[in-house]
Write a protein that holds these residues in place. Structure first.
Motif, short mmCIF file in Angstrom:
data_model
loop_
_atom_site.label_atom_id
_atom_site.label_comp_id
_atom_site.label_asym_id
_atom_site.label_seq_id
_atom_site.Cartn_x
_atom_site.Cartn_y
_atom_site.Cartn_z
N ALA A 56 -0.11 -1.57 -9.43
CA ALA A 56 -0.47 -2.97 -9.20
C ALA A 56 0.31 -3.54 -8.02
O ALA A 56 -0.24 -4.26 -7.18
CB ALA A 56 -0.19 -3.79 -10.47
N PHE A 57 1.59 -3.21 -7.94
CA PHE A 57 2.41 -3.69 -6.81
C PHE A 57 1.90 -3.14 -5.49
O PHE A 57 1.76 -3.87 -4.51
CB PHE A 57 3.87 -3.29 -7.01
CG PHE A 57 4.70 -3.47 -5.78
CD1 PHE A 57 5.14 -4.74 -5.40
CD2 PHE A 57 5.02 -2.39 -4.97
CE1 PHE A 57 5.89 -4.91 -4.24
CE2 PHE A 57 5.76 -2.55 -3.81
CZ PHE A 57 6.19 -3.83 -3.45
N GLU A 58 1.60 -1.85 -5.44
CA GLU A 58 1.14 -1.23 -4.19
C GLU A 58 -0.15 -1.88 -3.71
O GLU A 58 -0.31 -2.18 -2.52
CB GLU A 58 0.93 0.27 -4.40
CG GLU A 58 0.64 1.06 -3.14
CD GLU A 58 -0.82 1.04 -2.71
OE1 GLU A 58 -1.10 1.18 -1.50
OE2 GLU A 58 -1.68 0.86 -3.60
N ALA A 59 -1.08 -2.10 -4.62
CA ALA A 59 -2.35 -2.72 -4.23
C ALA A 59 -2.15 -4.14 -3.75
O ALA A 59 -2.72 -4.57 -2.74
CB ALA A 59 -3.32 -2.68 -5.41
N ALA A 60 -1.32 -4.91 -4.47
CA ALA A 60 -1.07 -6.30 -4.08
C ALA A 60 -0.35 -6.38 -2.74
O ALA A 60 -0.64 -7.23 -1.90
CB ALA A 60 -0.26 -7.00 -5.17
N ASP A 111 11.86 -9.35 1.62
CA ASP A 111 12.42 -8.21 2.36
C ASP A 111 12.57 -7.00 1.44
O ASP A 111 12.25 -5.86 1.82
CB ASP A 111 13.78 -8.59 2.97
CG ASP A 111 13.63 -9.56 4.12
OD1 ASP A 111 12.50 -9.68 4.65
OD2 ASP A 111 14.63 -10.20 4.49
N ALA A 112 13.05 -7.25 0.22
CA ALA A 112 13.19 -6.14 -0.74
C ALA A 112 11.83 -5.58 -1.09
O ALA A 112 11.63 -4.35 -1.21
CB ALA A 112 13.90 -6.63 -2.00
N GLY A 113 10.83 -6.46 -1.27
CA GLY A 113 9.48 -6.02 -1.58
C GLY A 113 8.88 -5.20 -0.46
O GLY A 113 8.17 -4.21 -0.70
N ARG A 114 9.16 -5.59 0.80
CA ARG A 114 8.61 -4.86 1.94
C ARG A 114 9.18 -3.45 2.00
O ARG A 114 8.46 -2.48 2.25
CB ARG A 114 8.92 -5.61 3.24
CG ARG A 114 8.27 -4.98 4.47
CD ARG A 114 8.48 -5.83 5.71
NE ARG A 114 7.81 -7.13 5.59
CZ ARG A 114 8.42 -8.28 5.34
NH1 ARG A 114 9.74 -8.32 5.19
NH2 ARG A 114 7.73 -9.41 5.26
N ARG A 115 10.50 -3.33 1.78
CA ARG A 115 11.11 -2.00 1.80
C ARG A 115 10.54 -1.13 0.69
O ARG A 115 10.25 0.05 0.89
CB ARG A 115 12.64 -2.11 1.67
CG ARG A 115 13.32 -2.67 2.91
CD ARG A 115 14.83 -2.49 2.83
NE ARG A 115 15.40 -3.27 1.72
CZ ARG A 115 15.84 -4.51 1.81
NH1 ARG A 115 15.76 -5.15 2.99
NH2 ARG A 115 16.36 -5.13 0.77
N TYR A 116 10.39 -1.73 -0.49
CA TYR A 116 9.85 -0.97 -1.62
C TYR A 116 8.39 -0.57 -1.36
O TYR A 116 7.97 0.55 -1.65
CB TYR A 116 9.97 -1.81 -2.89
CG TYR A 116 9.58 -1.09 -4.17
CD1 TYR A 116 10.08 0.17 -4.45
CD2 TYR A 116 8.71 -1.68 -5.09
CE1 TYR A 116 9.74 0.84 -5.63
CE2 TYR A 116 8.37 -1.03 -6.27
CZ TYR A 116 8.88 0.22 -6.52
OH TYR A 116 8.56 0.88 -7.69
N ALA A 117 7.63 -1.48 -0.76
CA ALA A 117 6.23 -1.21 -0.47
C ALA A 117 6.07 -0.05 0.50
O ALA A 117 5.16 0.78 0.36
CB ALA A 117 5.55 -2.47 0.09
N GLU A 118 6.94 0.04 1.50
CA GLU A 118 6.87 1.14 2.46
C GLU A 118 7.04 2.48 1.77
O GLU A 118 6.31 3.44 2.04
CB GLU A 118 7.93 0.95 3.55
CG GLU A 118 7.65 -0.21 4.49
CD GLU A 118 8.80 -0.46 5.45
OE1 GLU A 118 9.85 0.22 5.30
OE2 GLU A 118 8.66 -1.33 6.33
N GLU A 119 8.03 2.56 0.86
CA GLU A 119 8.27 3.82 0.16
C GLU A 119 7.15 4.15 -0.81
O GLU A 119 6.69 5.29 -0.90
CB GLU A 119 9.61 3.75 -0.59
CG GLU A 119 10.82 3.58 0.30
CD GLU A 119 11.03 4.78 1.21
OE1 GLU A 119 10.64 5.90 0.82
OE2 GLU A 119 11.58 4.60 2.31
N VAL A 120 6.69 3.14 -1.54
CA VAL A 120 5.63 3.35 -2.53
C VAL A 120 4.33 3.75 -1.84
O VAL A 120 3.62 4.66 -2.28
CB VAL A 120 5.45 2.09 -3.39
CG1 VAL A 120 4.16 2.19 -4.22
CG2 VAL A 120 6.64 1.90 -4.32
N SER A 121 4.01 3.09 -0.73
CA SER A 121 2.78 3.40 0.00
C SER A 121 2.81 4.84 0.51
O SER A 121 1.80 5.55 0.46
CB SER A 121 2.59 2.44 1.17
OG SER A 121 2.41 1.12 0.70
N ALA A 122 3.98 5.27 1.01
CA ALA A 122 4.10 6.65 1.49
C ALA A 122 3.91 7.64 0.34
O ALA A 122 3.26 8.68 0.49
CB ALA A 122 5.46 6.86 2.14
#
Length: 302
Positions: free
Chosen positions: A12-16, A63-74
């Protein structure tokens, strides 16, 4: 475990994060926007970190969400790639065969189409080098085809001998019937000898069986691969002493002839090597049975 997370929440986080919208993420995942919001809130509460700024109806990554999103998306991209690859390979097995170069070139490659037609679900990866033999335990090789004197094999290795092969003098037709015809073993004295240095029968061995023949075996062309010696003979460079197993195509097409016939010394040269623990795998069993059927079927030529 304390840090174990729900895959649903991460999805859900990755899609959002990718769509910058809880509503669009919900539409993609076939859930409600409130369900997406709930899953992301679980992540935020579990790790005590805010992942999104809620600005009216919009959401913006912190900022924390952006860093997490980069790793999760990869990570999701790797999963998607692995899934696509699985879809491409799930219908087939890959059989890795290691062979000496001459057997691979002269015998195996011309017949692989027959194996593939009989076993369309098995793809063959063929590697050829000599020496050293392949490491069946550590190199990912299913079958190793070796030539020469047997060496001590690691425990758990199964060694299957090929049928005996016959070694005879061979040359191009034009050489056999040319200015110096080859009608008897003594006639070889007027021709260049081609030495195949890995062959188990040398010209010296051949002379011992023809004691009246005197050849200058110190001279001639020398090759450390049988396929090169065979190629040189096809090109009319001299007379080679080689295995009938390796020259079946050349004899059938008339590019080589055996001036003294197809009888000669027999040797046990090639072996098929595999791990006993893997012998009953369908891809290995199928190739082994096909190989020995082919060898037996064509022994008449050899």
């Amino acid at each position: 475990m304390h840090n174990r997370i729900s895959l649903k929440a991460v999805q859900a986080f990755e899609a959002a994060a990718r769509l910058s919208s809880f509503a669009l993420a919900a539409e993609e995942l076939f859930v409600t926007p409130s369900a997406v919001s709930h899953q992301i809130k679980l992540l935020e509460e579990q790790f005590r970190v805010q992942l999104f700024h809620r600005v009216h109806r919009a959401v913006v990554l912190t900022d924390a969400g952006r860093r997490y999103a980069e790793e999760v998306s990869a990570a999701f991209a790797k999963i998607e790639l692995a899934t696509r690859e699985l879809g491409r390979t799930a219908k087939s097995d890959i059989l890795t065969v290691h062979s000496t170069p001459s057997f691979a070139t002269q015998w195996l490659m011309p017949r692989l189409a027959r194996f593939s037609s009989q076993h369309p679900d098995i793809d063959v990866r063929l590697n050829a080098s000599y020496p050293p033999p392949a490491d069946l335990l550590n190199q990912g090789v299913d079958i190793d085809i070796r030539y020469g004197t047997r060496r001590l094999q690691p425990a758990g290795t199964m060694v299957l001998s090929f049928p005996p092969e016959t070694i005879v003098p061979l040359c191009a037709p034009a050489l056999a019937t040319g200015a110096h015809p080859i009608l008897s073993p003594e006639d070889l004295g007027q021709h260049t000898l081609i030495h195949s240095e890995v062959c188990l029968v040398s010209w010296r061995d051949w002379m011992r069986q023809h004691r009246k023949v005197r050849l200058d075996i110190s001279r001639g062309l020398r090759f450390d691969r049988s396929f090169m010696a065979i190629s040189a003979a096809v090109d009319g460079l001299g007379v080679c002493l080689e295995s009938l197993l390796l020259v079946q195509r050349e004899l059938e097409t008339g590019r080589l002839v055996a001036p003294f016939g197809l009888s000669g010394p027999k040797v046990q040269g090639y072996t098929l090597n595999l791990l006993k623990s893997r012998a009953e795998l369908p891809k290995i069993r199928s190739f082994q049975e096909w190989l020995f059927d082919e060898l037996e079927e064509r022994r008449g030529v050899a």
